[in-house]
Design a protein around this motif. Structure first.
Motif, PDB file in Angstrom:
ATOM      1  N   GLY A  86      98.235 -41.917  33.016  1.00  0.00           N
ATOM      2  CA  GLY A  86      98.606 -43.294  33.316  1.00  0.00           C
ATOM      3  C   GLY A  86      99.772 -43.851  32.519  1.00  0.00           C
ATOM      4  N   VAL A  87      99.955 -43.409  31.288  1.00  0.00           N
ATOM      5  CA  VAL A  87     100.986 -43.987  30.429  1.00  0.00           C
ATOM      6  C   VAL A  87     102.320 -43.241  30.471  1.00  0.00           C
ATOM      7  CG1 VAL A  87      99.343 -45.044  28.850  1.00  0.00           C
ATOM      8  CG2 VAL A  87     100.145 -42.711  28.431  1.00  0.00           C
ATOM      9  N   GLY A  88     102.331 -42.061  31.077  1.00  0.00           N
ATOM     10  CA  GLY A  88     103.571 -41.298  31.125  1.00  0.00           C
ATOM     11  C   GLY A  88     103.354 -39.890  31.612  1.00  0.00           C
ATOM     12  N   GLU A  89     104.411 -39.094  31.495  1.00  0.00           N
ATOM     13  CA  GLU A  89     104.385 -37.716  31.968  1.00  0.00           C
ATOM     14  C   GLU A  89     104.992 -36.805  30.910  1.00  0.00           C
ATOM     15  OE1 GLU A  89     105.578 -36.365  36.154  1.00  0.00           O
ATOM     16  OE2 GLU A  89     107.312 -35.824  34.913  1.00  0.00           O
ATOM     17  N   VAL A  90     104.458 -35.595  30.839  1.00  0.00           N
ATOM     18  CA  VAL A  90     105.025 -34.575  29.975  1.00  0.00           C
ATOM     19  C   VAL A  90     105.571 -33.480  30.885  1.00  0.00           C
ATOM     20  CG1 VAL A  90     104.555 -32.878  28.174  1.00  0.00           C
ATOM     21  CG2 VAL A  90     103.413 -35.093  28.116  1.00  0.00           C
ATOM     22  N   ASP A  91     106.837 -33.129  30.684  1.00  0.00           N
ATOM     23  CA  ASP A  91     107.466 -32.132  31.548  1.00  0.00           C
ATOM     24  C   ASP A  91     106.892 -30.739  31.322  1.00  0.00           C
ATOM     25  OD1 ASP A  91     109.143 -34.020  32.756  1.00  0.00           O
ATOM     26  OD2 ASP A  91     110.631 -33.811  31.163  1.00  0.00           O
ATOM     27  N   ILE A  92     106.770 -30.332  30.051  1.00  0.00           N
ATOM     28  CA  ILE A  92     106.255 -28.997  29.722  1.00  0.00           C
ATOM     29  C   ILE A  92     105.346 -29.114  28.503  1.00  0.00           C
ATOM     30  CG2 ILE A  92     106.846 -26.667  28.928  1.00  0.00           C
ATOM     31  CD1 ILE A  92     109.543 -26.985  30.341  1.00  0.00           C
ATOM     32  N   ILE A  93     104.212 -28.438  28.574  1.00  0.00           N
ATOM     33  CA  ILE A  93     103.346 -28.285  27.410  1.00  0.00           C
ATOM     34  C   ILE A  93     103.365 -26.798  27.077  1.00  0.00           C
ATOM     35  CG2 ILE A  93     101.028 -28.561  26.455  1.00  0.00           C
ATOM     36  CD1 ILE A  93     100.603 -30.753  28.622  1.00  0.00           C
ATOM     37  N   ALA A  94     103.722 -26.485  25.837  1.00  0.00           N
ATOM     38  CA  ALA A  94     103.898 -25.085  25.448  1.00  0.00           C
ATOM     39  C   ALA A  94     103.251 -24.819  24.097  1.00  0.00           C
ATOM     40  CB  ALA A  94     105.386 -24.740  25.392  1.00  0.00           C
ATOM     41  N   ARG A  95     102.885 -23.564  23.893  1.00  0.00           N
ATOM     42  CA  ARG A  95     102.267 -23.140  22.638  1.00  0.00           C
ATOM     43  C   ARG A  95     102.961 -21.877  22.144  1.00  0.00           C
ATOM     44  NH1 ARG A  95      98.006 -23.640  19.814  1.00  0.00           N
ATOM     45  NH2 ARG A  95      96.853 -24.958  21.237  1.00  0.00           N
ATOM     46  N   ARG A  96     103.177 -21.855  20.821  1.00  0.00           N
ATOM     47  CA  ARG A  96     103.603 -20.637  20.125  1.00  0.00           C
ATOM     48  C   ARG A  96     102.834 -20.602  18.826  1.00  0.00           C
ATOM     49  NH1 ARG A  96     109.790 -19.645  18.878  1.00  0.00           N
ATOM     50  NH2 ARG A  96     109.356 -21.283  17.383  1.00  0.00           N
ATOM     51  N   GLY A  97     101.907 -19.664  18.741  1.00  0.00           N
ATOM     52  CA  GLY A  97     101.048 -19.589  17.565  1.00  0.00           C
ATOM     53  C   GLY A  97     100.204 -20.840  17.440  1.00  0.00           C
ATOM     54  N   ARG A  98     100.296 -21.496  16.293  1.00  0.00           N
ATOM     55  CA  ARG A  98      99.515 -22.716  16.049  1.00  0.00           C
ATOM     56  C   ARG A  98     100.292 -23.991  16.361  1.00  0.00           C
ATOM     57  NH1 ARG A  98      95.363 -21.858  11.236  1.00  0.00           N
ATOM     58  NH2 ARG A  98      94.136 -23.045  12.717  1.00  0.00           N
ATOM     59  N   CYS A  99     101.440 -23.827  16.994  1.00  0.00           N
ATOM     60  CA  CYS A  99     102.267 -24.987  17.330  1.00  0.00           C
ATOM     61  C   CYS A  99     102.082 -25.339  18.808  1.00  0.00           C
ATOM     62  CB  CYS A  99     103.729 -24.686  17.047  1.00  0.00           C
ATOM     63  SG  CYS A  99     104.777 -26.127  17.341  1.00  0.00           S
ATOM     64  N   LEU A 100     101.716 -26.582  19.050  1.00  0.00           N
ATOM     65  CA  LEU A 100     101.562 -27.116  20.397  1.00  0.00           C
ATOM     66  C   LEU A 100     102.677 -28.131  20.603  1.00  0.00           C
ATOM     67  CD1 LEU A 100      99.811 -27.359  22.980  1.00  0.00           C
ATOM     68  CD2 LEU A 100      98.519 -29.140  21.776  1.00  0.00           C
ATOM     69  N   ALA A 101     103.554 -27.873  21.592  1.00  0.00           N
ATOM     70  CA  ALA A 101     104.711 -28.737  21.817  1.00  0.00           C
ATOM     71  C   ALA A 101     104.624 -29.418  23.178  1.00  0.00           C
ATOM     72  CB  ALA A 101     105.998 -27.930  21.726  1.00  0.00           C
ATOM     73  N   PHE A 102     104.880 -30.706  23.169  1.00  0.00           N
ATOM     74  CA  PHE A 102     105.018 -31.499  24.388  1.00  0.00           C
ATOM     75  C   PHE A 102     106.521 -31.689  24.553  1.00  0.00           C
ATOM     76  CE2 PHE A 102     100.822 -32.218  22.813  1.00  0.00           C
ATOM     77  CZ  PHE A 102     100.044 -32.223  23.962  1.00  0.00           C
ATOM     78  N   VAL A 103     107.065 -31.128  25.617  1.00  0.00           N
ATOM     79  CA  VAL A 103     108.516 -31.018  25.756  1.00  0.00           C
ATOM     80  C   VAL A 103     109.034 -31.920  26.871  1.00  0.00           C
ATOM     81  CG1 VAL A 103     110.445 -29.434  26.084  1.00  0.00           C
ATOM     82  CG2 VAL A 103     108.335 -28.610  24.999  1.00  0.00           C
ATOM     83  N   GLU A 104     109.961 -32.785  26.522  1.00  0.00           N
ATOM     84  CA  GLU A 104     110.680 -33.609  27.488  1.00  0.00           C
ATOM     85  C   GLU A 104     111.962 -32.864  27.847  1.00  0.00           C
ATOM     86  OE1 GLU A 104     111.759 -37.140  29.719  1.00  0.00           O
ATOM     87  OE2 GLU A 104     109.914 -36.144  29.144  1.00  0.00           O
TER      88      GLU A 104
END
Length: 121
Positions: free
Chosen positions: A36-54
């Motif tokens: 409802g509040v927005g959109e995330v283009d890509i959600i990605a993981r590398r190891g213990r890092c979780l990235a929400f990518v615009e």
């Protein structure tokens, strides 16, 4: 550029951003996830890092400076806040994932620019 052409260019940009991330060891967990509040283009993981990518695609790399602003990042951050528990492996108190918001800037005939951890709460 018409709205339809801009949408198509944005989708191509998201495709190439995901491709670039995969080449650099990231696993794509989701694309175009909307809440409802927005959109995330890509959600990605590398190891213990979780990235929400615009992802921002521009016809010219000279336009990258104006591609992202505080309003856009605020919407991505709000969406990431809601989505993070769904994609995290464990809680931060247990030494869980590092969560961050990144930006990928793309333009024709240019290598993508990956801006890391662009948002601080």
């Amino acid at each position: 550029m018409t709205r339809r052409a801009a949408e198509a260019a944005g989708r191509r940009g998201e495709f190439w951003a995901a491709w670039w991330l995969r080449l650099h060891g990231w696993r794509i967990l989701g694309r175009r996830i909307s809440v409802g509040v927005g959109e995330v283009d890509i959600i990605a993981r590398r190891g213990r890092c979780l990235a929400f990518v615009e992802v921002k695609y521009r016809r010219n790399a000279d336009q990258w400076a104006d591609a992202i602003d505080k309003r856009r990042l605020t919407r991505v951050a709000a969406a990431a806040h809601i989505l993070a528990p769904r994609y995290m492996r464990s809680t931060p108190a247990k030494g869980g994932d590092d969560v961050r918001i990144d930006v990928m800037l793309l333009a024709p005939w240019r290598l993508p620019r990956h801006l890391v951890h662009v948002w601080q709460d």
